[in-house]
Design a protein around this motif. Structure first.
Motif, short mmCIF file in Angstrom:
data_model
loop_
_atom_site.label_atom_id
_atom_site.label_comp_id
_atom_site.label_asym_id
_atom_site.label_seq_id
_atom_site.Cartn_x
_atom_site.Cartn_y
_atom_site.Cartn_z
N ALA A 280 39.34 32.76 37.67
CA ALA A 280 38.86 34.11 37.98
C ALA A 280 38.61 34.26 39.48
CB ALA A 280 37.58 34.40 37.20
N TRP A 281 38.19 33.19 40.12
CA TRP A 281 37.96 33.18 41.57
C TRP A 281 39.27 33.35 42.33
CZ3 TRP A 281 37.83 28.27 44.86
CH2 TRP A 281 37.35 28.54 46.14
N THR B 70 36.85 37.30 51.54
CA THR B 70 37.44 37.57 50.23
C THR B 70 37.01 36.51 49.23
OG1 THR B 70 39.36 38.67 51.19
CG2 THR B 70 39.61 37.82 48.95
N LEU C 179 31.46 35.63 43.84
CA LEU C 179 30.37 36.37 43.20
C LEU C 179 30.85 37.06 41.92
CD1 LEU C 179 28.72 37.91 46.38
CD2 LEU C 179 27.81 36.09 44.95
N CYS C 180 32.09 37.55 41.96
CA CYS C 180 32.66 38.17 40.76
C CYS C 180 32.87 37.13 39.67
CB CYS C 180 33.99 38.85 41.10
SG CYS C 180 33.84 40.32 42.14
N ALA C 181 33.40 35.96 40.04
CA ALA C 181 33.63 34.89 39.07
C ALA C 181 32.31 34.40 38.48
CB ALA C 181 34.37 33.74 39.73
N THR D 36 33.43 37.22 48.11
CA THR D 36 33.37 38.35 47.18
C THR D 36 33.88 37.95 45.80
OG1 THR D 36 33.71 39.92 48.99
CG2 THR D 36 34.14 40.71 46.76
N GLN D 37 34.99 37.21 45.76
CA GLN D 37 35.57 36.79 44.48
C GLN D 37 34.71 35.75 43.79
OE1 GLN D 37 37.65 39.58 44.36
NE2 GLN D 37 38.59 38.16 42.91
N SER E 166 29.69 36.08 37.91
CA SER E 166 29.09 37.04 36.98
C SER E 166 29.48 36.76 35.55
CB SER E 166 29.50 38.47 37.37
OG SER E 166 30.90 38.65 37.20
#
Length: 250
Positions: free
Chosen positions: A151-152, A207, A213-215, A210-211, A217
């Motif tokens: 996901a990252w 980038t 932090l998304c991963a 940011t990614q 979650s």
């Protein structure tokens, strides 16, 4: 007399012209500081209200020769979320070193003195990058959670890495991007600190942050705050502390 001997054996001042870097940093609103007594510098900046630190100077890792670009930022990530992507030649070299040291050698276990980059290649599963064909030809990756690792990488970070492979990472220099104990890190062998390369590395790092932090979650693990205490792969420095890059720092 003592002062005379000190001056006699003092290291000569580094005369490298860093005006291009300092000028670029000023235009971007970043703090710039030349390293004291070393051929290097430090940049400080902010991303979404959180500080990052960039250093360029003598390497802290044996697999990097000459000069090293280093980036660090503290993040609110699960403490057990550990992800690593690195250039293929470096991955192969570290795997061979690990095999020779711990399989063919006399050492029977991997201790904490071994860099995380080497330990993780043994500890964590490799990510299946089959769906990222262009990426897997140039990079390898491992993660404590394969799902979070993919996901990252997928999407914006994969696109940036592919672009970098054809530009500032052309030739596959030693390059590491990782998350470790609530922090994101980037290491790059960089002989000349050209502003264009620094800007590109910083854009990729942002980038990656940011990614990550998304991963995170979607990752189930112990939540952690912004406490920077404890042993890390990068020594933290206060804003007023002199920068002393070198192999003694880890």
């Amino acid at each position: 007399m003592l002062e005379s001997f000190k001056r006699m054996f003092a290291r000569p001042a580094i005369a490298r012209d860093l005006s291009a870097v300092s000028g670029w940093a000023q235009r971007c609103g970043h703090g710039f500081k030349r390293a004291r007594g070393e051929d290097g510098f430090v940049l400080d900046g902010v991303l979404e209200g959180k500080p990052w630190r960039l250093e360029w100077g003598p390497p802290q890792r044996a697999y990097i020769e000459g000069h090293e670009l280093r980036l660090r930022m503290e993040l609110k990530l699960p403490s057990d979320l550990q992800m690593l992507v690195l250039t293929r030649p470096l991955m192969g070299a570290l795997e061979r070193q690990t095999y020779e040291k711990f399989i063919e050698g006399t050492q029977t276990r991997i201790d904490t003195q071994t860099p995380e980059e080497m330990r993780w290649l043994v500890m964590f599963p490799k990510l299946d990058l089959a769906a990222l064909n262009n990426l897997r030809l140039r990079f390898g990756a491992v993660a404590s959670s394969p799902e979070a690792g993919l996901a990252w990488l997928e999407g914006p970070l994969a696109n940036q890495l592919e672009h970098a492979a054809g530009t500032w990472l052309r030739g596959d220099p030693p390059f590491v991007l990782m998350t470790l104990r609530n922090r994101a890190y980037l290491r790059l062998q960089l002989a000349v600190p050209e502003p264009a390369v620094i800007a590109a590395a910083l854009a990729l790092f942002e980038t990656a942050v940011t990614q990550a932090l998304c991963a995170a979650s979607g990752h189930i693990g112990p939540a952690s705050g912004w406490n920077s205490s404890g042993s890390t792969a990068w020594q933290s420095m206060s804003a007023d502390e002199p920068v002393v890059p070198g192999p003694g720092r880890s």
